[in-house]
Design a protein around this motif. Structure first.
Motif, short mmCIF file in Angstrom:
data_model
loop_
_atom_site.label_atom_id
_atom_site.label_comp_id
_atom_site.label_asym_id
_atom_site.label_seq_id
_atom_site.Cartn_x
_atom_site.Cartn_y
_atom_site.Cartn_z
N SER A 3 0.84 -1.21 0.00
CA SER A 3 0.00 0.00 0.00
C SER A 3 0.87 1.25 0.00
O SER A 3 0.56 2.24 -0.68
N PHE A 4 1.97 1.21 0.77
CA PHE A 4 2.87 2.37 0.81
C PHE A 4 3.51 2.60 -0.56
O PHE A 4 3.58 3.74 -1.05
N ASN A 5 3.98 1.51 -1.17
CA ASN A 5 4.59 1.65 -2.51
C ASN A 5 3.58 2.16 -3.52
O ASN A 5 3.92 2.98 -4.39
N GLU A 6 2.33 1.68 -3.42
CA GLU A 6 1.30 2.14 -4.34
C GLU A 6 1.01 3.63 -4.12
O GLU A 6 0.77 4.37 -5.07
N MET A 7 1.03 4.05 -2.84
CA MET A 7 0.81 5.46 -2.54
C MET A 7 1.91 6.32 -3.16
O MET A 7 1.64 7.38 -3.76
N ILE A 8 3.16 5.86 -3.04
CA ILE A 8 4.28 6.60 -3.62
C ILE A 8 4.14 6.63 -5.14
O ILE A 8 4.43 7.65 -5.80
N ALA A 9 3.69 5.51 -5.73
CA ALA A 9 3.50 5.47 -7.18
C ALA A 9 2.43 6.48 -7.61
O ALA A 9 2.59 7.17 -8.62
N ARG A 10 1.33 6.55 -6.82
CA ARG A 10 0.30 7.54 -7.14
C ARG A 10 0.84 8.96 -7.01
O ARG A 10 0.52 9.83 -7.83
N LEU A 11 1.63 9.19 -5.96
CA LEU A 11 2.22 10.52 -5.80
C LEU A 11 3.15 10.85 -6.97
O LEU A 11 3.17 11.98 -7.47
N GLU A 12 3.91 9.83 -7.41
CA GLU A 12 4.83 10.05 -8.54
C GLU A 12 4.03 10.41 -9.79
O GLU A 12 4.40 11.35 -10.52
N ARG A 13 2.94 9.65 -10.02
CA ARG A 13 2.11 9.97 -11.20
C ARG A 13 1.48 11.35 -11.07
O ARG A 13 1.38 12.11 -12.05
N SER A 14 1.06 11.69 -9.84
CA SER A 14 0.44 13.00 -9.63
C SER A 14 1.43 14.13 -9.87
O SER A 14 1.10 15.14 -10.50
N PHE A 15 2.66 13.95 -9.35
CA PHE A 15 3.67 14.99 -9.55
C PHE A 15 4.00 15.16 -11.03
O PHE A 15 4.16 16.27 -11.53
N LYS A 16 4.09 14.02 -11.73
CA LYS A 16 4.36 14.10 -13.18
C LYS A 16 3.21 14.78 -13.90
O LYS A 16 3.42 15.58 -14.82
N HIS A 17 1.98 14.43 -13.47
CA HIS A 17 0.81 15.04 -14.10
C HIS A 17 0.80 16.55 -13.84
O HIS A 17 0.54 17.35 -14.76
N ILE A 18 1.09 16.94 -12.58
CA ILE A 18 1.11 18.37 -12.26
C ILE A 18 2.20 19.09 -13.04
O ILE A 18 2.00 20.20 -13.55
N GLU A 19 3.36 18.41 -13.17
CA GLU A 19 4.46 19.01 -13.92
C GLU A 19 4.07 19.21 -15.39
O GLU A 19 4.28 20.30 -15.96
N GLN A 20 3.51 18.15 -15.98
CA GLN A 20 3.09 18.28 -17.38
C GLN A 20 1.95 19.28 -17.54
O GLN A 20 1.92 20.07 -18.48
#
Length: 491
Positions: free
Chosen positions: A255-272
């Motif tokens: 669950s923690f790894n999945e949360m970090i993955a979601r955060l990574e996708r969110s940060f990339k989405h925000i950046e783009q």
């Protein structure tokens, strides 16, 4: 050691549970010891009753008198087989010898004493010192009752019974039988000593083992903490390995790894998203700035001023449109309470949208055809009129935009298994297969020269999804594009 730590609490809890188990075990031993004492008293009562009945059996044969009482008691306490020639008492003696052995009376201390304590008959193993203790404070219990006493000689405890013997001729006597409690008490004392010594040691060992086990259990938590401290917005690629851990901890780490993955996708989405938003806003703002600079360099004619102001106005409207779209996307994603759902007839609603767009299409020389397949009004849906209107306007606007002059946009409504399918088909240039999967992305435009911010289809897709619906697209180059909006009907 931190007393507020989970590791400390687990070790204390583990120790406390074992401590309660040991206390419960000690209580059980105590109850067992009491049961042993009660069993001893019951056995003494049985032995005294057997002696009473045997003496009376001898008296019934020898005759009920004081002289014969001494003989009957002596034969009873001797517990020996008599000569066969003593035929009067031989059968009683033989029976009593077997019974005495089964009751282990030969190992017990037995006294038969008169009420005045002048006549005393004792078993062979009862010595003088013990007899004195037996006769101290001698009391006859009430008729039908017995009395128990505990005597202590040195380190030996003797449990004894006072059992009344009553005969009409010889009067009242007292049968006293004592058994040594030393083996039982010694065993109980050994148990108590063992418990008293072993419990603290066991608790200390348990606490130590509990801390080790707690440390092992919490090891993934420490790894998660260490990994969380290392993760920054610049690097969200770190993950925790889940092997060699318990299933519950593997679930937590997953669950923690999945949360970090979601955060990574969110940060990339925000950046783009930020990059595209800045790019979309930069172009019109640059044009506005350029037109303003041109006007300020020197005096211009009224026609030039009007032309520049027209350009500035158009670009300002483009900026405002992009900003409005961005705000709407934000609300769709995080403020869904902006939707006001109501029940209405979809066919009537869709006809209004078609008629409004028919005028726009006519100005460009494009026709619109409407077809109801198997759909018959009313077809009730529950949705937000304002946002659904924007959904269809965006799709129809794209269809009109890419349809060449003289072309036609076909629209169709179909009812299929509790769903309503709205089809919008143009005969424009079509979309390349590699671009079909991207058309619903934010700021995506297959042709960069096409006017617009690239947010229309993304907004339409988000609105459909929030209405529990979906949008499908089919296209072939040179043969146009078909959008299908599928929404659930109200039951």
């Amino acid at each position: 050691m931190k007393f507020s730590s989970i590791k400390f609490e687990i070790s204390i809890l583990y120790t406390a549970i074992l401590g309660l188990i040991l206390v419960a075990f000690s209580a059980v031993l105590y109850l067992i010891s009491n049961a042993f004492l009660q069993q001893t008293d019951q056995q003494l009562k049985v032995k005294a009753r057997a002696v009473d009945l045997t003496v009376k059996s001898y008296l019934s044969v020898l005759g009920d008198s004081h002289d014969n009482l001494a003989q009957a008691v002596s034969k009873t306490l001797a517990m020996k087989n008599e000569n066969f020639l003593q035929y009067k008492t031989w059968k009683i003696s033989e029976k009593w010898h077997g019974q005495a052995q089964s009751l282990n009376l030969d190992r017990d201390y037995i006294d038969f004493v008169s009420q005045s304590a002048k006549e005393v008959f004792s078993s062979p193993i009862l010595d003088k010192n013990l007899r004195v203790l037996f006769l101290e404070d001698i009391q006859f219990p009430p008729p039908g009752q017995v009395a128990f006493r505990t005597l202590k000689i040195g380190h030996v405890n003797i449990r004894m019974i006072n059992y009344p013997f009553t005969d009409k001729i010889v009067g009242r006597y007292l049968i006293q039988i004592g058994v040594s409690q030393d083996p039982l008490m010694q065993q109980l004392r050994n148990w108590l000593y063992s418990i008293a010594i072993s419990v603290p040691v066991i608790l200390l060992i348990t606490n130590f083992i509990g801390r080790i086990l707690a440390g092992r259990i919490l090891k993934p938590v420490y790894e998660i903490t260490e990994m969380a401290n290392k993760i920054t917005q610049q690097d969200l690629s770190a993950r925790i390995k889940t092997k060699h851990f318990d299933s519950e901890m593997e679930t937590l780490i997953g669950s923690f790894n999945e949360m970090i993955a979601r955060l990574e996708r969110s940060f990339k989405h925000i950046e783009q998203f930020s990059y595209h938003a800045a790019h979309e806003l930069k172009t019109p703002l640059t044009i506005i700035q350029g037109e303003a600079n041109l006007l300020l360099r020197k005096e211009r004619s009224i026609h030039e001023y009007k032309q520049a102001l027209r350009i500035i106005l158009e670009e300002s409207q483009r900026v405002l449109k992009t900003v409005d779209d961005l705000l709407l996307l934000t609300k769709l994603g995080y403020s869904q309470e902006v939707f006001k759902f109501e029940q209405f007839d979809f066919i009537e609603f869709f006809y209004e949208i078609v008629e409004q767009n028919r005028l726009i299409a006519a100005n460009k020389g494009i026709g619109i055809r409407m077809n109801l397949q198997n759909a018959k009004p009313p077809l009730m849906i529950k949705g937000d009129r304002v946002h659904l209107r924007r959904l269809f306007f965006n799709i129809i606007d794209n269809a009109i935009k890419f349809t060449p002059e003289g072309g036609c946009v076909d629209m169709c409504i179909e009812h299929d298994h509790g769903k309503i399918i709205s089809t919008i088909r143009d005969n424009g240039p079509g979309i390349a297969p590699e671009n079909l999967k991207k058309i619903f992305e934010e700021f995506y435009r297959a042709n960069k020269n096409t006017p617009g911010s690239g947010l229309g289809l993304n907004i339409a897709y988000s609105i459909a999804k929030l209405h529990q619906g979906e949008i499908r697209v089919e296209s072939q180059l040179g043969h146009g594009t078909t959008f299908s909006v599928i929404l659930p009907l109200q039951n």
